[in-house]
Scaffold this active site. Structure first.
Site, PDB file in Angstrom:
ATOM      1  N   CYS A 413      -7.402  28.999  25.625  1.00 38.43           N
ATOM      2  CA  CYS A 413      -7.867  27.702  25.305  1.00 38.43           C
ATOM      3  C   CYS A 413      -6.909  26.831  24.276  1.00 38.43           C
ATOM      4  CB  CYS A 413      -9.128  27.726  24.566  1.00 38.43           C
ATOM      5  SG  CYS A 413     -10.540  27.952  25.641  1.00 38.43           S
ATOM      6  N   GLU A 415      -5.752  27.180  21.153  1.00 35.34           N
ATOM      7  CA  GLU A 415      -5.947  26.976  19.656  1.00 35.34           C
ATOM      8  C   GLU A 415      -5.348  27.842  18.558  1.00 35.34           C
ATOM      9  OE1 GLU A 415     -10.037  28.951  20.386  1.00 35.34           O
ATOM     10  OE2 GLU A 415      -8.606  28.210  21.653  1.00 35.34           O
TER      11      GLU A 415
END
Length: 744
Positions: A413, A415
């Protein structure tokens, strides 16, 4: 060594249940019950929320290394009080550990499988040592570099429920030697196996027939797979390594894999949970991977080949009905074959769907036109700026050369920037909810920091992971519901406008965002609280402070529990219909129907029911409210840059949505924020135009009409029906905004 165990007593839990009402979102309890409530065989029902929270908090607090041996009374009291505060914080839904911790923490599976508390991982696809790991092939020395190792790591972590980012940039792929051998692969299965006929259909052969035709095994490597995760991984490792002379000591080119012992389709999987896929997907995977490598005999594997192998592994793992594999492939920005690999529709539908693909850039990179064009066609590639990740924490703290020099990629993702073998380690606070429940936010973020730090003391299965975790102790304290919180506390969004400016390097005119100073102070003070908490706890434990501490994860399933906006994302709409798919046998369905929720057969999948939930965003009627369908692409970039500058020293996961009239702004905005944003991805805003779309924007009147039809509380009706049983399992539900991370 024996250890002391911290436990929360029932009187305390009963008191908290009396004092605190969980801040369930409109979808919260249903999402919890079907995703995180574990089955309790001794009670013949699934967990209630207080039981889940107790399990999770105790599982975490008891990781504190000071509990080994004979801890002092002071340490026991400190951790008992901390466990109580964490219970209050989580039970009220002012914060939650990652979904992975909600599912696994405090279980026997956690104790057996050290990797199980970490959501996602990163591995570089290049020959590596297995080292002192729980999986080491017998045919090579553990210190010998093997082409199979990163693929084994990926396969193992995916089967343990983690997502994996992997790097196929040129500097990694060119370390893989030329393919030496074409391998003659045969997969055999015994007639006594329940999977015999189905396996024959996908390419296996009958074992008795094969034995008759091959009485002499002298020139064959024969491996009978045990019915274990490790057996699957080792079989694939042997297949890959036989193609290379340095890891094929017998110099044989015929491999027979015997799958007779693998449990059939539908059999129960102990540990992680769910039911088995049977050996059929594995047969297809072995054959497909062998074909990929055989096609390169005398040549080098390419980034596309390596990605295909990872995708084929991911596809096989997904075939089991519990694990949802998430992969992110990171390629070189000048590798056009990699960038365009999903344009081959046949291979896309066969296996290339299994990863989201991004390219690695640095701040000098300037060729954003082809990237923007790819995004317009299929939403890819995303971008990952490794230069920023290695040399910056928060952007406001300035250039810090080599502060995170081992970084090579990211989790699926985006992050958390990660080194080879490193996992992300997440906990998120919902500041809007926490303030409503009377928490001092600095205390909430301190508790979050200490929770994540303890996860780094798990027993990790792979040597490559143990070494980097002990060095970095990386944590990812996140906040979610950010738009709700900022709008509530500021009275408006954090980007208050734009001013004309000039890009110092290119001379291009840009629109520079203006941020509310109070908004800056809000996130900056909480960042400093996290740093202070980590420093103090690290000193107590005698370990390194964490190399980085803060992030914004995409959230999704966990944000639904508290009913807040997901990560930094804007609500999809002020009012919307959220559709969730349930297996037709799901015991929650009768309760949902009795409460008045609209249900109908799913038009895409058999034996699946689509349930519609009317939702209202916090502050939906505020004149300053913006949704993903109304907020500009400029403001989304500016908001991500705000959080990367003042809050996150890791990265910020963001899927920026854009309207068709904003297409021409993608490349200039990627260029403008090249010194600020570490990773990002973009998708067109669909606005519920698909039939039975997961999210369909509606107006306030429609929302009120639909909400009026809901007559009861699902939790209460479900309890009355007393039909609590197994089978609460998600169907086609993705966890984050861009759909990249369906990890539990």
């Amino acid at each position: 060594m024996s250890s002391t165990r911290i436990e929360l007593d029932q009187d305390f839990i009963d008191q908290v249940k009396h004092e605190i009402k969980p801040h369930w979102g409109e979808l919260g309890w249903v999402t919890y019950k079907r995703t995180y409530a574990r089955w309790l065989p001794e009670k013949n029902r699934s967990e209630n929320w207080d039981e889940t929270v107790k399990r999770v908090i105790e599982g975490n607090v008891n990781l504190d290394p000071r509990l080994q041996g004979t801890p002092s009374e002071e340490v026991i009291n400190e951790l008992t009080n901390e466990a109580k505060q964490l219970f209050r914080l989580t039970y009220g839904l002012s914060a939650t550990p990652s979904g992975r911790n909600l599912w696994i923490s405090g279980t026997d599976y956690q104790k057996r499988t050290g990797d199980s508390l970490n959501n996602c991982w990163f591995i570089a696809i290049r020959p590596q040592e297995y080292g002192d790991s729980h999986i080491v092939p017998t045919y090579i020395d553990k210190r010998e570099k093997a082409v199979s190792m990163p693929f084994s790591f990926l396969f193992d972590q995916l089967m343990k429920g983690g997502g994996v980012g992997f790097s196929v940039v040129n500097s990694n792929i060119k370390q893989i030697p030329k393919v030496d051998n074409k391998i003659d692969l045969t997969v055999v299965i015994n007639k006594s196996s329940k999977s015999h006929d189905a396996s024959i259909k996908v390419g296996a052969v009958d074992k008795d027939e094969w034995e008759k035709q091959n009485p002499d095994h002298d020139d064959i490597i024969y491996y009978r797979l045990p019915d274990t995760r490790e057996g699957w991984v080792l079989a694939n490792a042997r297949l890959i390594d036989m193609h290379f002379n340095n890891t094929n000591p017998d110099q044989k080119t015929k491999l027979v894999l015997d799958i007779s012992d693998i449990r059939p389709y539908g059999a129960k999987i102990h540990g992680f949970g769910g039911t088995a896929s049977g050996p059929m997907p594995l047969v297809e995977m072995f054959i497909d991977i062998n074909n990929v490598i055989n096609a390169r005999v005398g040549k080098n594997l390419t980034a596309v080949d390596a990605t295909d192998i990872c995708n084929l592994i991911g596809k096989t793992v997904v075939a089991g009905n519990v694990r949802r594999s998430a992969e992110l492939a990171l390629g070189s920005n000048d590798d056009q074959d990699f960038i365009k690999m999903k344009q081959d529709k046949e291979k896309l539908y066969h296996h290339r769907w299994a990863s989201n693909n991004s390219v690695a850039i640095n701040s000098k990179f300037n060729n954003y036109g082809p990237i923007a064009d790819g995004i317009l066609h299929n939403g890819e590639p995303g971008i990952v700026n490794l230069d920023l990740s290695r040399n910056y924490g928060r952007i406001v703290d300035g250039y810090q050369p080599g502060i995170d020099d081992d970084v090579e990629g990211t989790n699926p993702c985006g992050e958390i920037s990660l080194a080879n073998g490193e996992p992300c380690n997440l906990f998120e606070v919902f500041p809007y909810t926490a303030e409503k429940q009377g928490w001092n936010l600095k205390e909430a973020f301190t508790l979050a920091t200490r929770f994540a730090k303890r996860v780094t003391f798990s027993h990790y299965d792979w040597e490559v992971s143990r070494k980097i975790i002990q060095k970095n102790r990386r944590i990812g304290v996140s906040m979610s519901g950010i738009q709700d919180w900022l709008l509530n506390d500021l009275g408006h969004r954090v980007v208050t406008g734009f001013e004309d400016a000039v890009d110092e390097q290119s001379g291009e005119k840009i629109k520079k965002p203006i941020y509310d100073p109070k908004g800056i102070e809000m996130v900056d003070s909480l960042y400093k609280a996290v740093i202070t908490a980590d420093k103090a706890y690290s000193e107590e434990l005698g370990v390194n402070p964490s190399i980085k501490h803060t992030t914004v994860k995409p959230s999704g399933t966990v944000a639904k529990l508290a009913g807040v906006s997901e990560g930094m994302h804007f609500h999809y709409a002020g009012y919307l219909i959220q559709r969730i798919r349930f297996q037709a046998s799901d015991p929650l369905l009768p309760a949902l129907k009795e409460c008045g929720y609209h249900t109908e057969p799913d038009i895409y999948t058999k034996n699946t029911i689509c349930v519609e939930f009317p939702l209202r965003a916090a502050h939906a009627d505020s004149k300053n409210f913006a949704s993903a369908g109304t907020v500009s692409i400029e403001e989304q970039f500016a908001t991500q840059a705000f959080l990367q500058t003042y809050w996150s020293d890791n990265a910020v996961s963001c899927t920026i949505t854009f309207q068709s009239d904003e297409n021409d702004e993608i490349a200039p905005l990627l260029r403008q924020y090249r010194h600020t944003i570490k990773s990002t991805s973009l998708l067109p805003y669909y606005g519920g135009s698909l039939k039975q779309a997961p999210k369909e924007p509606i107006n306030k009147k429609t929302y009120e009409e639909r909400a009026a039809l809901i007559t009861d509380d699902v939790e209460e009706v479900f309890t009355k029906q007393n039909d609590d049983q197994k089978g609460l399992e998600l169907v086609g539900q993705t966890d984050c905004e861009g759909g990249a991370c369906p990890i539990k």
